[in-house]
Every structure is written in structure tokens, then in C-alpha cells.
Write a protein that holds these residues in place. Sequence first.
Motif, mmCIF file in Angstrom:
data_model
loop_
_atom_site.group_PDB
_atom_site.id
_atom_site.type_symbol
_atom_site.label_atom_id
_atom_site.label_comp_id
_atom_site.label_asym_id
_atom_site.label_seq_id
_atom_site.Cartn_x
_atom_site.Cartn_y
_atom_site.Cartn_z
ATOM 1 N N GLY A 123 0.808 -1.209 0.000
ATOM 2 C CA GLY A 123 0.000 0.000 0.000
ATOM 3 C C GLY A 123 0.841 1.258 0.000
ATOM 4 N N ASP A 124 0.228 2.368 -0.419
ATOM 5 C CA ASP A 124 0.887 3.670 -0.492
ATOM 6 C C ASP A 124 0.427 4.517 0.699
ATOM 7 N N ALA A 127 -1.164 7.960 -0.264
ATOM 8 C CA ALA A 127 -2.517 7.807 -0.803
ATOM 9 C C ALA A 127 -3.489 7.431 0.313
ATOM 10 N N GLY A 128 -3.028 6.577 1.238
ATOM 11 C CA GLY A 128 -3.878 6.192 2.356
ATOM 12 C C GLY A 128 -4.238 7.372 3.237
ATOM 13 N N GLU A 201 -7.298 -2.126 -3.202
ATOM 14 C CA GLU A 201 -6.197 -1.156 -3.285
ATOM 15 C C GLU A 201 -6.360 -0.050 -2.250
ATOM 16 N N GLU A 202 -7.594 0.460 -2.095
ATOM 17 C CA GLU A 202 -7.844 1.504 -1.100
ATOM 18 C C GLU A 202 -7.584 0.992 0.309
ATOM 19 N N ASP A 205 -3.903 0.865 0.931
ATOM 20 C CA ASP A 205 -3.320 2.204 1.115
ATOM 21 C C ASP A 205 -3.609 2.744 2.511
#
Length: 261
Positions: A123-124, A127-128, A201-202, A205
Motif C-alpha cells: 500500500g501507499d 494515498a492512504g 487497493e484503497e 493504502d
Amino acid sequence: MRKTLVLASLLWLAGAAWAGGAELYAQNCASCHGPGGEGVAGVFPPLAGNPRAADAAYVARVVRNGLSGPLTVGDRTFNGSMPPFAQLSDADVEALAGYVAGRLAAGAAPAAGPGTTAAAAAGDPEAGRAYFLGKRRFARGATPCVACHDAPGTGALGGGTLGPDLSDAGTRFGAGLAQLLERPGFKVMRSLYGDRPLTPEEARDVAAFLASGSGAPAPAARGWRFAGLGALGTLLLFLVLFPFWPRQRESYRDRLLRRKA
């Protein structure tokens, strides 16, 4: 012939009960324990391959009374909390327990490999953080996390207080955090995210953002934050008005004399 009909009827009734149990499981249990009973690492124990789950009477007691505290399954320890499902009737509990014990518990236990940890690490965090604060919208329209939760990195005003502080979420839930965010098992979260779940993906993140703040000091109490901001605002207001303060002390007569001079 009669024995065949009786056996067929019993098999049909068992199949119908399991079908009803499968529907009840999907509605009440799958969000925490997974569609196939795989569980969430460190939080919700697996039901597949779990000897306790093979005991229908035990499963029924847990569904009726709930369960909390450390629980060891195999060589793994889980420390989640399951509330009692008082809304289920006795018939529903029996059907659900029969399905778990007869279908899920007989399945193979999920492998405890490094895949989940690697997925969580992918995860990023930036972005999270944007998702958490609502600066980036979730694809399915879910409510930003900051509306209910606080965490390190949320800024001076912090987040909401409806839900618990998530400063230690990365440590508490470990590699299962992303899966828990994608399929929340808590009642309030299910009501908010049930029809608007985060994408994988969310979830990764946001989990990466929360994990990056684990171990950091918990955010200051909201009262101290507002007290500090109020003191800062008072100081700035004083500095802005200070040049005009001597005129406020001047009487109306003094102003007239000064203008005539």
C-alpha cells in the motif's frame, strides 16, 4: 422403499438447513471470518480447519453469548471481540452452527504464508492518508475515516471521536488490517461501509498509512488542541490590534483638539 423415502427426506432437510445456514453465515459472519472461513490474521480466527468450530454446540454458545479476549487456534493467537447475536432466533442459531460445524470447519485451514504481509506492505501511505482525510474520494463513495477516527498525521484539529483512536492499529491488527478494512466486522462500520466497501487497493493504502503511524505518540487530546489554537488566535488578534490601541485610549475631546492643531 419407505426407508429410501425417509433417507431422502432427511438428506433434503439437512441440505435445506445447510442452505439456510449458508445464507445466515453470509449475512452475519462472513465480514469477519471470511466467505470461506479463512478469518483475519491476528484479529478474527479461522473457522476452516478449526477443531472448536467442528463442535456445533460450542459454535451455538459463542453465537448466543459472544466471545472476547485472546484465543489460540493452532500456533496463532487472535485477540478480537465478537458480540452476541441476540437478534437470531434459536432456529437460526442452530442452522448457522450446523453449517459452520458441518461445512466450514471441515475445510482446510488457510496457509499462514507471507502473502498477506506482502500485500499489506504494497500500500501507499500517502494515498492512504489522502483517503483517510477525505482529500481523495473512495471509489464507491465510502465515508472518510477521519469523520469517526483519529490517528497520527491527521493535522492540528485531529479526527472524529465516534470511533476509537487508530494510532496503534498497525501494531494491533498487523497484516490483517487491510483485510479488516476491506471487510469490516464492527457493527457501526458494517452499517457505513456495507454497501460501499473499500476496494482492495484503497484498503491496502489506508492500512499502510495507519501502519506508518503505529508506534508514534497518540495525538494530543482534543481539548488541548483547541486550547492551543485559541491561545494562538488570541495572540494574533492582539498583535493586529496593538498599533490601534493608543487611539482607543484617546478621548473624543483630545481627538478634536488634535484635528484643530
